[in-house]
Structure formats: C-alpha cells, structure tokens
Scaffold this active site. Structure first.
Site, mmCIF file in Angstrom:
data_model
loop_
_atom_site.group_PDB
_atom_site.id
_atom_site.type_symbol
_atom_site.label_atom_id
_atom_site.label_comp_id
_atom_site.label_asym_id
_atom_site.label_seq_id
_atom_site.Cartn_x
_atom_site.Cartn_y
_atom_site.Cartn_z
ATOM 1 N N PRO A 177 -4.324 8.853 -2.807
ATOM 2 C CA PRO A 177 -5.011 9.861 -3.624
ATOM 3 C C PRO A 177 -4.227 11.175 -3.574
ATOM 4 O O PRO A 177 -3.926 11.685 -2.508
ATOM 5 C CB PRO A 177 -6.372 10.009 -2.917
ATOM 6 C CG PRO A 177 -6.548 8.741 -2.149
ATOM 7 C CD PRO A 177 -5.176 8.303 -1.732
ATOM 8 N N ILE A 204 -4.320 -0.301 -5.211
ATOM 9 C CA ILE A 204 -3.571 -1.353 -4.533
ATOM 10 C C ILE A 204 -3.855 -2.723 -5.154
ATOM 11 O O ILE A 204 -4.964 -3.256 -5.052
ATOM 12 C CB ILE A 204 -3.888 -1.375 -3.024
ATOM 13 C CG1 ILE A 204 -3.712 0.021 -2.419
ATOM 14 C CG2 ILE A 204 -3.011 -2.403 -2.317
ATOM 15 C CD1 ILE A 204 -2.352 0.667 -2.673
ATOM 16 N N THR A 205 -2.840 -3.285 -5.794
ATOM 17 C CA THR A 205 -2.921 -4.625 -6.371
ATOM 18 C C THR A 205 -3.119 -5.652 -5.260
ATOM 19 O O THR A 205 -2.484 -5.559 -4.203
ATOM 20 C CB THR A 205 -1.631 -4.937 -7.150
ATOM 21 O OG1 THR A 205 -1.488 -3.993 -8.196
ATOM 22 C CG2 THR A 205 -1.665 -6.336 -7.744
ATOM 23 N N ALA A 218 0.859 -1.188 0.000
ATOM 24 C CA ALA A 218 0.000 0.000 0.000
ATOM 25 C C ALA A 218 0.889 1.229 0.000
ATOM 26 O O ALA A 218 1.338 1.706 1.045
ATOM 27 C CB ALA A 218 -0.923 -0.020 1.213
ATOM 28 N N LEU A 222 -3.813 -6.057 -37.555
ATOM 29 C CA LEU A 222 -3.812 -7.172 -38.499
ATOM 30 C C LEU A 222 -5.001 -8.106 -38.306
ATOM 31 O O LEU A 222 -5.331 -8.888 -39.193
ATOM 32 C CB LEU A 222 -2.500 -7.960 -38.385
ATOM 33 C CG LEU A 222 -1.264 -7.225 -38.944
ATOM 34 C CD1 LEU A 222 0.007 -7.997 -38.611
ATOM 35 C CD2 LEU A 222 -1.379 -7.017 -40.450
ATOM 36 N N GLY A 253 6.201 3.007 -11.250
ATOM 37 C CA GLY A 253 6.874 4.234 -11.685
ATOM 38 C C GLY A 253 6.562 4.477 -13.139
ATOM 39 O O GLY A 253 6.814 3.619 -13.992
ATOM 40 N N THR A 254 5.967 5.616 -13.459
ATOM 41 C CA THR A 254 5.614 5.894 -14.848
ATOM 42 C C THR A 254 6.851 5.900 -15.740
ATOM 43 O O THR A 254 7.978 6.107 -15.275
ATOM 44 C CB THR A 254 4.917 7.264 -14.966
ATOM 45 O OG1 THR A 254 5.864 8.282 -14.608
ATOM 46 C CG2 THR A 254 3.697 7.358 -14.064
ATOM 47 N N GLU A 281 11.645 -4.643 -8.946
ATOM 48 C CA GLU A 281 10.261 -4.342 -9.307
ATOM 49 C C GLU A 281 10.157 -3.972 -10.781
ATOM 50 O O GLU A 281 9.254 -4.431 -11.492
ATOM 51 C CB GLU A 281 9.736 -3.194 -8.446
ATOM 52 C CG GLU A 281 8.298 -2.823 -8.752
ATOM 53 C CD GLU A 281 7.795 -1.646 -7.920
ATOM 54 O OE1 GLU A 281 6.592 -1.361 -7.984
ATOM 55 O OE2 GLU A 281 8.612 -1.019 -7.224
#
Length: 385
Positions: free
Chosen positions: A134, A163-164, A130, A345, A372-373, A250
């Site tokens: 927000p 949270i996965t 976690a 395709l 991380g973007t 990660e």
C-alpha cells in the site's frame, strides 16, 4: 482459435506443438466447463493447481532433476496461450511457473531448489510474489516490509497488496528490506512457507474490475519467524538485482498473454458478425465492419510477428529489458484497442456479461498496469534513446 493464418514460427518446434495440442485438450475438457461457475464464485478451485501439475502444465522449463520436464520458455508460452485462448485468463499459473519457479532455479541454493521446485511442478506448492505494498506501487525502492536479523534467522514484518494467487499460495516470495541504510542493496527476497507460519495471515480477496476468479489478495506478516535458509540465495542484499534480472521474462509473459487475448477476441468477433444479421444482411457484409476487422487483423498480425521475434530472442538469451518493455507496452495497449473495437461490433450484446467479449473487455484492462505500468515501460524505453 487464431485467425491470423501466419506460418508456424521457428520457436514452435515439434515438441512444443505436441504440448500445445495436449494443453488445449486438457484445458477444454477439465477447465472450460467450470469457468462460468468459477467466475460467479469469484474463485477457482484449489485442485486446479494439482490437476495442472499432473497434466504437465506447471513449470515445464524446470530441469528434470527438480521434477520438471526440462523444457524452455517456448513450452511456457504455448501453455499461457492455450489458457488465454480458452478464456481462463484468471489462472495464476504464468506467474507461478514463469516467475516464482525461475527465481528459485536461478538464485536459490541447491538445497532450496531440491526443497521447493518439485512441489511447484506438481502443484502441491502454489507460488506467489509479494512485492507491491500500500502506497508504493511500482516503486521497489520504497519497500517498507522488513526482515530483521533475530539470532541466526529473521523476523518478517509488513503488509502487501495486489498479490496474485494470494488465497491459494503456500510458498510466497516476499520482497523485504534487510538493511534499512543500504537503499536498493538492502533488499532481499525471503521465502515464506505459509503452513503453520505464526504471524502470517491472508487479508481479503480483493474485488476487482475484471479477472473475477483470480484470488488477488492482501497479505500480512506480523513477526513471522524465518530460518536463515529461507533467504533466497546465499547472501543478503541481492533482491533488487534478482528482481531486475528477471523483468524481461515477466514482461514477455504479459505480452504473450495479451497477444492470445487479441487473437481470441478477433476470432470470436469474426464468427459473431458472420452470424448476426441487421437490416437484412450479416454484420460482416457492412463495409464498416469489414474495415474495422481488416485494421484489427493487420495490427494483430504485426503484433504476433513482434511477439514471436521476442520469444526467439529470449530463447537465444538476447532479449533485453528495453525490447521486452516495448512488447509489454505496445501489445497490451493494442489489446485494449482491439477488444474495444470488437465489443462495438457485438452491439448491445457486447455489453452483456453472458458474451465472452464483455468479460475480455474488463479482464484486459489490468494488463496495462501490472508487471510495471505502461508508463514505466515508456520510461525504460526512453532511457535507451
């Protein structure tokens, strides 16, 4: 399912190949027949975890003394690949096995390792991290969740999102601030055992663009009381360093997942264009199809070579944050491009939910965002210039 025809890389030792074959058989028999139902329901069953644990597919790199198989990241990598090649991209096992368990193994006390690792290996415990809140996104130093001292323990307050494993998890690594005045040195990792945890509640399972069966959730902590032994490690303020130290793994996990999705998309598309006919001939016989797939196969092969190089460096202890960031950014970017071209395709059928390429198109998008973007990855790479 790969169509790359590369020689087996050095990290694929005999025992890793045996695990790959075992994982493929198990996933094909136990999970694949249920994938469509899980996607429709928006959740896979809780017993997926215990079945994976019984089959040796959780936490294979955890030492035998804590219930694991004593393997390496190579064993984790082939399991991640087989899950993705089978289309079970929504399963949160890579985070559970490759991120939660290593936090405990690397930073936990002996008592914490004995207490939690065997349950993670068996699937009795499901792990989550976690971290995101927000309004903070990738900004770890902006964390507002607090774990304030209360007696000899802590009281945890805050909310987390994206949270996965959020609905299934019963052991959650919570990133919290233990010292409001210490900046990054005021962050600690707190372990929350959710069973009978007063003040803990799960929010909604979030509706997403893709990964429909993944239980991505909001979590809330309202005056959750934690004993002192639920601080990960033996001292406060180590959380930021603990998180940073494990980032290369990660990001490599995401790259491994993305590479497997690339290879699956390519295999599905080549098979389809050989069968599908238009204007009196197979789609593969059009030069445009041949050129697109030639480009895709070339780029996928280049990515796989870099992917294998990064795994070998990680196993040797030499994979740095910059190279791991390159792998995460470049392979997930390529993943989006290749899956998009593959979908084209398929023509109109590529837009239909019943064709796997349609789901892959949606599921792939998040991989440029989480862990991380890719913009953050580029910033990290730029610092090395």
């Amino acid at each position: 399912m790969s169509t790359l025809n590369l020689p087996s890389p050095g990290w694929m030792t005999e025992d890793v190949v045996l695990l790959e074959e075992q994982a493929r058989r198990f996933i094909t028999a136990e999970y694949v027949p249920q994938l469509e139902a899980w996607n429709e329901e928006g959740m896979y069953d809780r017993d997926v975890w215990t079945r994976a644990g019984a089959a040796g597919l959780l936490c294979p790199a955890i030492p035998e003394q804590y219930g694991g198989a004593g393997g390496t990241f190579a064993h984790e990598a082939v399991i991640i690949r087989e899950l993705s090649l089978a289309g079970f991209d929504a399963f949160g096992a890579p985070l559970h096995s490759g991120i939660v368990a290593p936090y405990i193994l690397h930073y936990g006390t002996q008592e914490q390792k004995r207490r939690w690792l065997p349950g993670l290996v068996s699937g009795e415990l499901v792990g989550a991290v976690a971290m995101s809140e927000p309004g903070t996104g990738s900004d770890l130093q902006g964390v507002r969740t607090t774990a304030n001292k209360s007696g000899n323990g802590y009281v945890l307050n805050g909310s987390k999102t994206f949270i996965t494993n959020g609905q299934h998890a019963n052991l959650i690594v919570v990133v919290a601030r233990t010292d409001a005045s210490a900046g990054s040195k005021g962050i600690s990792l707190m372990m929350v055992e959710t069973e009978n945890a007063s003040g803990f509640r799960r929010g909604r399972k979030l509706k997403k663009l893709g990964m429909d069966a993944a239980d991505t959730s909001e979590l809330f902590f309202d005056d959750v009381k934690l004993p002192p032994e639920n601080l990960l490690g033996s001292e406060e303020g180590q959380g930021f360093a603990q998180l940073m130290n494990d980032l290369p793994r990660e990001r490599l996990i995401v790259a491994v997942h993305a590479q497997a999705m690339i290879e699956r998309a390519l295999a599905l598309t080549i098979d389809y264009v050989k069968q599908r006919r238009a204007f009196g001939k197979a789609i593969i016989d059009f030069q445009n199809s041949q050129f697109i797939l030639a480009e895709c196969k070339s780029e996928a092969t280049i990515a796989r070579v870099f992917h294998d190089h990064c795994i070998e460096r990680y196993l040797a202890g030499t994979l740095d944050t910059v190279t791991a960031s390159m792998a995460k950014y470049w392979i997930t970017d390529l993943q989006g491009k290749i899956i998009d071209r593959c979908l084209q395709l398929f023509g109109g059928y590529g837009y239909m939910e019943e064709f796997p390429i349609s789901r892959m198109y949606r599921d792939a998008r998040v991989m440029r965002i989480y862990a991380g973007t890719n913009e953050i990855m580029k910033l990290l790479i730029a610092r090395s210039l």
